[in-house]
Design an enzyme around this catalytic site. Structure first.
Site, short mmCIF file in Angstrom:
data_model
loop_
_atom_site.label_atom_id
_atom_site.label_comp_id
_atom_site.label_asym_id
_atom_site.label_seq_id
_atom_site.Cartn_x
_atom_site.Cartn_y
_atom_site.Cartn_z
N CYS A 99 4.00 1.34 18.07
CA CYS A 99 3.65 0.96 19.45
C CYS A 99 2.71 2.01 19.99
O CYS A 99 2.02 2.70 19.22
CB CYS A 99 4.90 0.76 20.32
SG CYS A 99 5.94 2.23 20.51
N ASN B 148 5.64 5.44 20.92
CA ASN B 148 6.75 5.65 19.96
C ASN B 148 8.01 6.19 20.65
O ASN B 148 8.77 6.96 20.07
CB ASN B 148 6.33 6.57 18.81
CG ASN B 148 7.29 6.62 17.63
OD1 ASN B 148 7.36 7.60 16.91
ND2 ASN B 148 8.06 5.56 17.41
N CYS C 267 9.56 3.76 23.29
CA CYS C 267 10.27 2.58 23.83
C CYS C 267 10.45 1.48 22.81
O CYS C 267 11.57 1.20 22.37
CB CYS C 267 9.53 2.02 25.06
SG CYS C 267 9.50 3.15 26.47
N SER D 132 8.82 0.73 19.50
CA SER D 132 8.93 0.91 18.04
C SER D 132 10.21 1.63 17.60
O SER D 132 10.71 1.34 16.51
CB SER D 132 7.67 1.57 17.45
OG SER D 132 7.42 2.83 18.01
N ASP E 74 5.17 -4.07 27.00
CA ASP E 74 5.49 -2.65 27.14
C ASP E 74 6.49 -2.49 28.29
O ASP E 74 6.17 -2.79 29.43
CB ASP E 74 4.19 -1.90 27.45
CG ASP E 74 4.39 -0.41 27.52
OD1 ASP E 74 5.56 0.04 27.58
OD2 ASP E 74 3.39 0.31 27.52
P1 4NP Z 1 6.01 2.40 23.96
O1 4NP Z 1 5.99 2.54 25.55
O2 4NP Z 1 4.57 2.24 23.52
O3 4NP Z 1 6.79 1.16 23.75
O4 4NP Z 1 6.67 3.64 23.42
C1 4NP Z 1 5.21 3.50 26.22
C2 4NP Z 1 5.69 4.77 26.39
C3 4NP Z 1 4.95 5.71 27.07
C4 4NP Z 1 3.71 5.36 27.58
C5 4NP Z 1 3.23 4.08 27.39
C6 4NP Z 1 3.97 3.15 26.70
N1 4NP Z 1 2.94 6.31 28.29
O5 4NP Z 1 1.88 5.93 28.79
O6 4NP Z 1 3.35 7.46 28.40
#
Ligand code: 4NP
Length: 149
Positions: free
Chosen positions: A7, A10, A12, A14, A122
């Site tokens: 994702c 990494n 949330c 994945s 997301d």
């Molecule tokens: P993930 O979610 O891609 O499912 O792990 C996110 C976690 C953090 C961020 C974006 C998406 N961020 O922008 O910090």
């Protein structure tokens, strides 16, 4: 077989995908090693988001020992299959592919279970999105096992 779930952060989506597919593969005595990574480096070294940990635990999975890592080009050498959570991750992974063999390893994770190109949303900015993500990934994992075992 070695499988990588990818994702953006990494933390949330994945990590949940890794935990769910690894547990199902173990239950079926498949010799699959499932890992996860993010296309971004923002959260490298961190444990999964507490909201992902909680939804996993609610379904009997402990993902707390996972640590975030960034997807690297050399991962194409280590993994047989790479599953992207959304089309942005998918394009960023493909941009690092060195050849057609690398590109063939990359799939959009919901494509098998949904029969069309659909993103795992997301949930980072949506506290209520985590159970929905879990359900999507649970079904996707069943489809992956049907297709690749
Ligand atoms: P993930 O979610 O891609 O499912 O792990 C996110 C976690 C953090 C961020 C974006 C998406 N961020 O922008 O910090």
């Amino acid at each position: 077989m070695k499988i990588l779930m990818v994702c953006l952060g990494n933390i949330c989506r994945s990590p949940l995908a890794e935990g769910i597919l690894q547990a199902k593969a173990n239950d079926q005595d498949l010799e699959w090693q499932v890992a996860s990574a993010g296309t971004g480096a923002y959260h490298v070294g961190e444990a999964p988001d507490i909201r992902s940990q909680k939804v996993a635990l609610a379904h009997g999975l402990d993902i707390s020992a996972q640590r975030a890592q960034q997807f690297k080009r050399k991962d194409f050498e280590s993994y047989d299959l790479v599953f992207a959570m959304d089309q942005s991750n998918y394009q960023n992974i493909l941009a690092l592919a060195r050849n057609e063999q690398d590109r063939q390893k990359v799939h959009l994770i919901l494509e098998l279970s949904k029969g069309k190109k659909e993103d795992v949303p997301d949930p980072y900015w949506n506290d209520n999105g985590f159970e929905h993500v879990y359900q999507l990934l649970d079904k996707a994992s069943d489809s992956i096992i049907q297709r690749f075992s």
